[in-house]
Design a protein around this motif. Sequence first.
Motif, PDB file in Angstrom:
ATOM      1  N   ASP A   1      17.473  75.986  43.146  1.00 39.73           N
ATOM      2  CA  ASP A   1      18.462  74.922  42.954  1.00 39.73           C
ATOM      3  C   ASP A   1      18.500  74.495  41.488  1.00 39.73           C
ATOM      4  OD1 ASP A   1      19.271  74.730  45.574  1.00 39.73           O
ATOM      5  OD2 ASP A   1      18.290  72.810  45.989  1.00 39.73           O
TER       6      ASP A   1
ATOM      7  N   CYS B   1      12.731  75.168  40.765  1.00 38.96           N
ATOM      8  CA  CYS B   1      14.134  74.888  40.457  1.00 38.96           C
ATOM      9  C   CYS B   1      14.438  75.197  38.998  1.00 38.96           C
ATOM     10  CB  CYS B   1      14.447  73.414  40.721  1.00 38.96           C
ATOM     11  SG  CYS B   1      14.139  72.937  42.427  1.00 38.96           S
TER      12      CYS B   1
ATOM     13  N   ASP C   1      22.956  71.103  42.120  1.00 40.41           N
ATOM     14  CA  ASP C   1      22.540  70.971  43.526  1.00 40.41           C
ATOM     15  C   ASP C   1      21.884  69.618  43.791  1.00 40.41           C
ATOM     16  OD1 ASP C   1      23.119  73.709  44.586  1.00 40.41           O
ATOM     17  OD2 ASP C   1      21.820  74.247  42.912  1.00 40.41           O
TER      18      ASP C   1
ATOM     19  N   ALA D   1      27.692  71.079  42.978  1.00 43.05           N
ATOM     20  CA  ALA D   1      27.746  72.271  43.830  1.00 43.05           C
ATOM     21  C   ALA D   1      28.007  71.826  45.266  1.00 43.05           C
ATOM     22  CB  ALA D   1      26.418  73.022  43.748  1.00 43.05           C
TER      23      ALA D   1
ATOM     24  N   LYS E   1      27.393  70.893  48.882  1.00 44.00           N
ATOM     25  CA  LYS E   1      26.249  70.303  49.600  1.00 44.00           C
ATOM     26  C   LYS E   1      25.223  69.671  48.649  1.00 44.00           C
ATOM     27  CE  LYS E   1      26.949  71.027  54.070  1.00 44.00           C
ATOM     28  NZ  LYS E   1      26.981  69.789  54.909  1.00 44.00           N
ATOM     29  N   ALA E   2      25.697  69.227  47.488  1.00 38.45           N
ATOM     30  CA  ALA E   2      24.793  68.607  46.512  1.00 38.45           C
ATOM     31  C   ALA E   2      24.219  67.291  47.038  1.00 38.45           C
ATOM     32  CB  ALA E   2      25.554  68.356  45.211  1.00 38.45           C
TER      33      ALA E   2
ATOM     34  N   ALA F   1      29.157  66.644  49.635  1.00 39.05           N
ATOM     35  CA  ALA F   1      27.921  66.242  48.975  1.00 39.05           C
ATOM     36  C   ALA F   1      27.514  64.850  49.429  1.00 39.05           C
ATOM     37  CB  ALA F   1      28.117  66.270  47.464  1.00 39.05           C
TER      38      ALA F   1
END
Lengths: 337, 337
Positions: free
Chosen positions: B149, B173, B218, B237, B239-240, B271
Amino acid sequence: MSTPTNHQIRLAARPVGLPKDSDWQRTEEPARPPAEGEVLVQTLYLSLDPAMRGWMNEGKSYIPPVGLGEVMRAGGIGRVVASAAPAFAVGDHVSGALGVQEYATLSAKALTKVDPTLSPLPVHLSALGMPGMTAYFGLLDVGQPKPGDTVVVSAGTGAVGAVVGQIAKIKGCRTVAIAGGPEKCRYAVETLGYDAAIDYKAGDIRKDLRTHCPNGVDVYFDNVGGDILEAVLAQLARKARIVVCGAISQYNNTTAVKGPANYLSLLVNRARMEGMVVFDYAERYPQAVAEIAGWIKEGRLVSREDIVEGGVAAFPDTLLKLFTGENFGKLALKVAD
Amino acid sequence: MSTPTNHQIRLAARPVGLPKDSDWQRTEEPARPPAEGEVLVQTLYLSLDPAMRGWMNEGKSYIPPVGLGEVMRAGGIGRVVASAAPAFAVGDHVSGALGVQEYATLSAKALTKVDPTLSPLPVHLSALGMPGMTAYFGLLDVGQPKPGDTVVVSAGTGAVGAVVGQIAKIKGCRTVAIAGGPEKCRYAVETLGYDAAIDYKAGDIRKDLRTHCPNGVDVYFDNVGGDILEAVLAQLARKARIVVCGAISQYNNTTAVKGPANYLSLLVNRARMEGMVVFDYAERYPQAVAEIAGWIKEGRLVSREDIVEGGVAAFPDTLLKLFTGENFGKLALKVAD
């Protein structure tokens, strides 16, 4: 094969503020016969949705904008009049993105069969269509209501909101609608079973929220944004969930969208605000359709449609009803019998 | 028992904008001897935190405001100088809400023992204190980063942000700091191990975010709010997760807080934006302290403190460093040796 004449409404210009007549172009052309794997559908009802306003804007969103000169995008219900696909026969009823036109030639893959014996056809654009799917997955998956929670729904008698409120009630929640005017508020309580309704056109929303949600708002299903979102943020319960489904109050803004100045209420209340787009749940639509159809059959959920006659020519004027709050129930345009 | 003189800083007025000298009152009185179950603590270090600004305002928040005339609330590290509680002996090091004063008489239940062999004392106000706890639970529980991420941290070299960035890196990440000025940006990359740093005082944050987060953001750990929050919302992004930890850019506003005008990016990107308050995780602090202390010992996480000498008298001026971005690392005031 000779095909019927197809009247269409195309997007001529990107609107600034409310769409005006000059933003549309009326065209006619012969309907295109279906190629292999395609179906020719006659439009019976078109769905009119707040989201349409967003599709008319340029720029990246959850789906591409409608191009200038293209037939305006719209979901609808139709009847198959010619088929070159084995899955569909002439006479079948289908739903899909037919567009604002009298006939659509589409890939069979883009269509879903509709069972007209389950409910009258317009209900397939309402509680059994996108609004119902949006309500079902937005409330249950994103809002995650628990029995006893206080659930507040803006545009609480609208196509999505009415289903949200009724499902929340079925799930054992205390439900509060926000709606415009005494008639909608009465309908919210008497027909949709809300525990209370707040008329945003009268009085003081913040005070009314304190009265009707004394323990705070656990789930807020937001269809409108703007001042109403701010008012609800001021009354959140600990660990509240806000489902961001839409922001109809802001769609025709000619200035910047108004962000919620008190969004730090999320911090103070350890609350969450989450966006959802119904298309993500497409694989689970059949489950939701079956469950909602069951509730309708049991008399636990009602679906109300506001059907406007007049065919595709009436589309530009009818769309505006959504933004004045004039429509009452799911707004649909009748295109053919 | 005779007790030492206790110099204190009390809240004299509720500030409008940045706190000024006349918002404070300097007092002295004898320290109060401990009653049964209490402990008298000499303050060694006080923690200076952005959240202090919120505690000075009237009105409901996640904890009550500091009352006018009361000793200003502050966390700190001290040494027990008299004890009437079996759990603490003279000479023990403790942490707790000592307040901006040289001596605090507190219930033993309000204090936690600190192990000075684990780390130098100021680290117990930093990576092993509230900032570290906030970073740990905010990132891991609310932000839920997955390996690969892209994690963006505003105030990325601050007391909380530095720990967030380093834990995100440990978790696999890609990490991007937002910080003010070339020195902090260099430190972010060279010492804290960020993959990139964006100087919000130079250039165009939106463009820099597109460059350094080509696949979108993310997880965004927000300590600042305002324009930077808006810039990150524009680069989310799918579904952040946005962790709302603070909004230091807005704490001294004399006008309304600026809400994020583009919050509908949450909808488009499915998100979520979620608030957190560290106190909710108190039961799990020992787990976080142990894990962070382990990372420090292994050389995988550094804690930096900005320690100001001068005792409680220096508190009013030192606090302002937080809002000018002048401090570099966890800001603490040294009160006694």
